[in-house]
Scaffold this motif. Structure first.
Motif: not given
Length: 358
Positions: A317-325, A331-338
């Motif tokens: 569940e920690a890896l799901i943005a919108n669990p059942k119910g 949403y997921f926000m990714v912050t990437a470095s070079d």
């Protein structure tokens, strides 16, 4: 004891206050300029995987503030998907979209264009050219798209074309059923997973025409192939694979088993995957398992719990943005470095997980 006082003439008094007024005015000007100056550029690439309920909308914003939106989700629903795109834009601090790429003309990808184009300045529309699908609904959505972009900057992209995003490399790998054979500066590698890959049937739909892009920021790589289906995935990477190892993979076709062929998923060695499935769309057990067991896979994030699947083929569940119910829209926000390191934040929980450079 007598104190000596310097006599100030009316003339000197006047000039003193004149200089003071000028200094004060200059200070106000500096404050005003500072208040209206653009914020300092970030050193990170931001990627938002927006919840459009089983469609696609992915926003990328470069360290310099340039933006690419890939697809716009669905039409209708009182402008729900445009609202969610704009919420991501506000979060990252932009007011316009520089490039809007439509991967193909299915309603869950292109349907939101008319509404978003009414609300947000868009610099350039990119797509693969004419609709190729013999379907009334797709013809309808394609016509609505053409009407929405009439008279606006528009470019048809082909494999090998690039998208101008300062500080990044954005190259088109697939478009209109064709694909790149080699990426400049890299050498395609023999793909050992091709031999065991079952032959896939040809797909006459718009899915097979999807525009796929590889985004590179320094040592960080992100791959989005739209809804490309298995026959075209296999053609792209067999017998030789032109795609280098991927850090972040957007599961193709929302995690449907019509896509995500083992020959491509294993060949690109993704470290982390985001599956933009809906609660009752895609997220198939077969595709989930293929991605989950891919060599080097660390985590598989899901925009929704796949409610038609089982617990063994849903992520924690920690890896799901919108669990059942739960309420939708997280949403997921990714912050990437070079240097290739990146993090993923789940907007529902506020928790962030870091991934070290390779």
């Amino acid at each position: 004891m007598r104190l000596a006082f310097q006599k100030i003439s009316p003339f000197s008094h006047h000039h003193f206050f004149l200089r003071l007024t000028r200094v004060f005015a200059a200070s106000l000007l500096l404050v005003a300029l500072h208040a209206h100056a653009a914020p300092p550029a970030s050193k990170s690439l931001r990627i938002y995987s927006i919840d459009v309920e089983g469609g696609q909308s992915t926003l990328l914003v470069t360290p310099s503030g340039a933006s690419l939106l890939i697809d716009t989700g669905w039409p209708g629903n009182n402008g729900r998907d445009a609202d969610r795109v704009q919420a991501a834009m506000r979060d990252v601090g932009i007011a316009k979209i520089d490039h809007l790429l439509v991967t193909h003309y299915h309603v869950d990808h292109v349907g939101g264009v008319p509404e978003l184009a009414r609300r947000v300045p868009i610099g350039e529309f990119l797509d693969h050219g004419e609709n190729r699908e013999d379907s009334d609904i797709t013809r309808h959505d394609y016509a609505a798209y053409l009407k929405a972009i009439e008279g606006k900057p528009h470019r048809v992209v082909h494999p090998g074309d690039t998208i101008d995003l300062p500080g990044l490399s954005a190259i088109v790998l697939t478009a209109d059923g064709d694909h790149i054979s080699a990426i400049p500066g890299t050498k395609p590698q023999p793909n050992p997973w091709c031999a065991s890959e079952p032959k896939a049937e040809a797909d006459p739909s718009e899915n097979a025409r999807s525009v796929g892009v590889l985004i590179t920021y320094g040592k960080f790589r992100f791959l989005d192939l739209g809804d490309l289906t298995k026959a075209k995935e296999i053609a792209l990477v067999c017998p030789n694979n032109p795609i280098p190892p991927i850090d972040l993979y957007l599961a193709t076709h929302h995690g449907m088993n019509l896509s995500n062929a083992k020959a491509i998923v294993d060949a690109i060695h993704p470290r982390v995957t985001i599956m933009n499935n809906g609660a009752h769309k895609a997220g198939s057990p077969e595709a989930w398992q293929t991605i989950h067991e891919s060599p080097g896979m660390q985590d598989l994030y899901m925009v929704h719990t796949a409610e038609g699947s089982d617990a063994a083929h849903n992520s924690p569940e920690a890896l799901i943005a919108n669990p059942k119910g739960s309420g939708d829209g997280a949403y997921f926000m990714v912050t990437a470095s070079d240097d290739g390191s990146f993090s993923i934040t789940n907007s529902r929980t506020g928790q962030t997980k870091d991934y070290a450079k390779r």
